[in-house]
Enzyme design. Structure first.
Site, PDB file in Angstrom:
ATOM      1  N   HIS A   9      14.310  -3.752  13.000  1.00  0.00           N
ATOM      2  CA  HIS A   9      13.102  -2.845  12.220  1.00  0.00           C
ATOM      3  C   HIS A   9      13.583  -2.383  11.088  1.00  0.00           C
ATOM      4  O   HIS A   9      14.460  -1.485  11.213  1.00  0.00           O
ATOM      5  CB  HIS A   9      12.540  -1.863  13.248  1.00  0.00           C
ATOM      6  CG  HIS A   9      11.525  -1.069  12.503  1.00  0.00           C
ATOM      7  ND1 HIS A   9      10.173  -1.494  12.807  1.00  0.00           N
ATOM      8  CD2 HIS A   9      11.529   0.252  12.077  1.00  0.00           C
ATOM      9  CE1 HIS A   9       9.578  -0.760  11.994  1.00  0.00           C
ATOM     10  NE2 HIS A   9      10.358   0.353  11.675  1.00  0.00           N
ATOM     11  N   ASP A  15       0.937  -4.452   8.046  1.00  0.00           N
ATOM     12  CA  ASP A  15      -0.270  -4.296   7.460  1.00  0.00           C
ATOM     13  C   ASP A  15      -0.533  -5.901   6.194  1.00  0.00           C
ATOM     14  O   ASP A  15      -1.175  -5.514   5.395  1.00  0.00           O
ATOM     15  CB  ASP A  15      -0.544  -3.310   6.644  1.00  0.00           C
ATOM     16  CG  ASP A  15      -1.105  -2.318   7.651  1.00  0.00           C
ATOM     17  OD1 ASP A  15      -1.857  -2.637   8.600  1.00  0.00           O
ATOM     18  OD2 ASP A  15      -0.836  -1.138   7.408  1.00  0.00           O
ATOM     19  N   SER A  33      15.270 -15.108   3.098  1.00  0.00           N
ATOM     20  CA  SER A  33      14.520 -15.358   4.263  1.00  0.00           C
ATOM     21  C   SER A  33      13.654 -16.778   4.321  1.00  0.00           C
ATOM     22  O   SER A  33      12.681 -16.526   4.592  1.00  0.00           O
ATOM     23  CB  SER A  33      13.642 -13.806   4.734  1.00  0.00           C
ATOM     24  OG  SER A  33      14.587 -12.827   4.598  1.00  0.00           O
TER      25      SER A  33
END
Length: 450
Positions: A194, A249, A328
């Site tokens: 996280h 979100d 990524s």
């Protein structure tokens, strides 16, 4: 995360039904101590980067962005020195071990300027858009280990297909948050994390938002990214990887990947590398409507000093495949100047690697690749989303050519000293959002460790 959810607990439960499924002795049981197992490394790096962006009128302010529009051009040139020092402690002895990792990075301008900093790649810029003479950042992460499971919290670098730190320029990218890694389950390498912020490669501050690659920079960003997944290597020639991630979100991303190598002769090997991502908007959907499936397959054949690869990549979605953190994207056609990830795009790649060790010098390698993409169509994009600013049209196409020569000293006092020279060219039509570019990059690296 509560202890009962750690991989160690899973290992104990699994052992009740399948004896031997877990690692017999955890790494913590073999700890020699906080100081005894510690090590350090210093990496010296000099990088020269020259980018000539063609067709200056297509810049849309991206190049020389701090200069008046009439004075902007398509030329960027930087020469810089980077010093990267890192320290990894061991763990204290006992059932649970404690330790700390730390790093300090310094970047120094050797040559550049306001007019040549352009679309800055290596150096931090001041408020007037000029390259800083120097910039630096320092960070640390505390860590705790139980068996072969490690929880680390603080500033760090990550590596997985959902959230991976890039180190392809002067200084590495770092991120801030917690990371859990475990090898307690036999044949599995597991991760969960996280993260809430970090530092881009040319940033002089740690306290920045997460980096998003293609969404409008003015769009409201998410404050956190979470992920979990792992890799199974139960068969020597095969690995299977699965991850799930959530960018707060904005979107959820799922990843599946596999790598398989098959010996076909006594000296020849055929390999298959498959990567698949699926992203879907969720929560407040700040980036707009997203429903994107992107996959790539690279098939390569290695024979002696030669390796030939053929790759295909396809984007199924009305938005580009986007990701958080610069590294990524584990797609086969994510190249030096373009990721070939535009809406509806299909791309092919031909790649050749040649180990010149027997012919010229041990440690000398040549890589050449050509990639072509077409079928780009941004007409179905959510017009209120975060990607309309890229200006994708219909019928977009482009190509990229990459050449790289790399030499690494194999032995002696200079062992590990590496030189790399690359030349990259990208060309596109107006319906493709990325710029026509010529790049020359030369880098020298010299590691020291103890």
């Amino acid at each position: 995360m509560k202890t009962r959810y750690t991989a160690l607990a899973l290992c104990v439960l699994a052992s009740m039904t399948v004896p031997g499924v877990c690692v017999q002795a955890g790494e913590q049981q073999q700890s020699a101590g906080l100081v005894e197992d510690s090590h350090w490394q210093v990496l010296n790096r000099i990088v020269y980067d020259n980018r000539d962006y063609k067709n200056g009128g297509r810049s849309n302010g991206a190049r020389n962005a701090f200069k008046p529009r009439a004075e902007r051009n398509g030329y960027a040139e930087e020469l810089a020195y980077g010093l990267m020092a890192s320290f990894q402690s061991g763990f204290t002895q006992g059932t649970v071990g404690f330790g700390v990792d730390a790093h300090s990075y310094i970047g120094v301008k050797l040559d550049s300027g306001g007019g040549r900093a352009g679309k800055s790649r290596l150096l931090a810029l001041d408020k007037d858009g000029h390259a800083r003479d120097s910039f630096s950042r320092t960070g640390a992460a505390a860590k705790v280990r139980l068996s072969s499971t490690v929880l680390k919290y603080g500033e760090q670098r990550t590596k997985n297909p959902i959230f991976s730190s890039s180190d392809t320029r002067l200084l590495p990218e770092t991120t801030r948050g917690w990371l859990l890694t475990s090898s307690d389950l036999k044949d599995f390498a597991l991760q969960a994390g996280h993260f809430t912020g970090g530092a881009d490669r040319n940033s002089n501050s740690q306290n920045n938002d997460l980096v998003v690659n293609y969404a409008n920079p003015d769009a409201k960003k998410g404050n956190a990214l979470s992920f979990a997944g792992g890799t199974w290597k139960g068969i020597p020639a095969l690995s299977l990887t699965a991850y799930a991630g959530r960018y707060e979100d904005n979107w959820k991303t799922y990843y599946l990947g596999s790598y398989y190598s098959l010996p076909v002769t006594t000296t020849g090997t055929l390999a298959f590398d498959l990567n698949l991502y699926h992203s879907k908007d969720y929560g407040q959907a700040r980036a707009g409507e997203i429903d994107n499936t992107t996959w790539s397959l690279m098939v390569s054949y290695a024979q002696g000093n030669h390796k030939l690869g053929l790759g295909y990549q396809k984007v199924d979605g009305d938005t580009p495949f986007d990701y958080v953190n610069r590294g990524s994207i584990w797609l086969g056609n994510a190249m030096q100047l373009s990721d070939f990830n535009a809406p509806r795009e299909a791309s092919w790649q031909l790649k050749y690697d040649y180990d010149l060790g027997d012919l010229l010098l041990p440690g000398l390698n040549l890589t050449a690749a050509y990639t072509r993409g077409s079928g780009i169509d941004g007409s179905g994009m959510d017009q209120k989303g975060a990607y309309t600013w890229l200006g994708y049209g219909k019928g977009g196409k482009h190509w990229e050519r990459d050449l790289m020569l790399r030499y690494t000293v194999q032995d002696g006092k200079a062992k590990g000293l590496a030189f790399s020279l690359r030349h990259d060219v990208h060309r596109s039509n107006k319906a493709q959002a990325e710029l026509d570019t010529n790049q020359v990059r030369f880098a020298v690296e010299y590691p020291l460790g103890g």
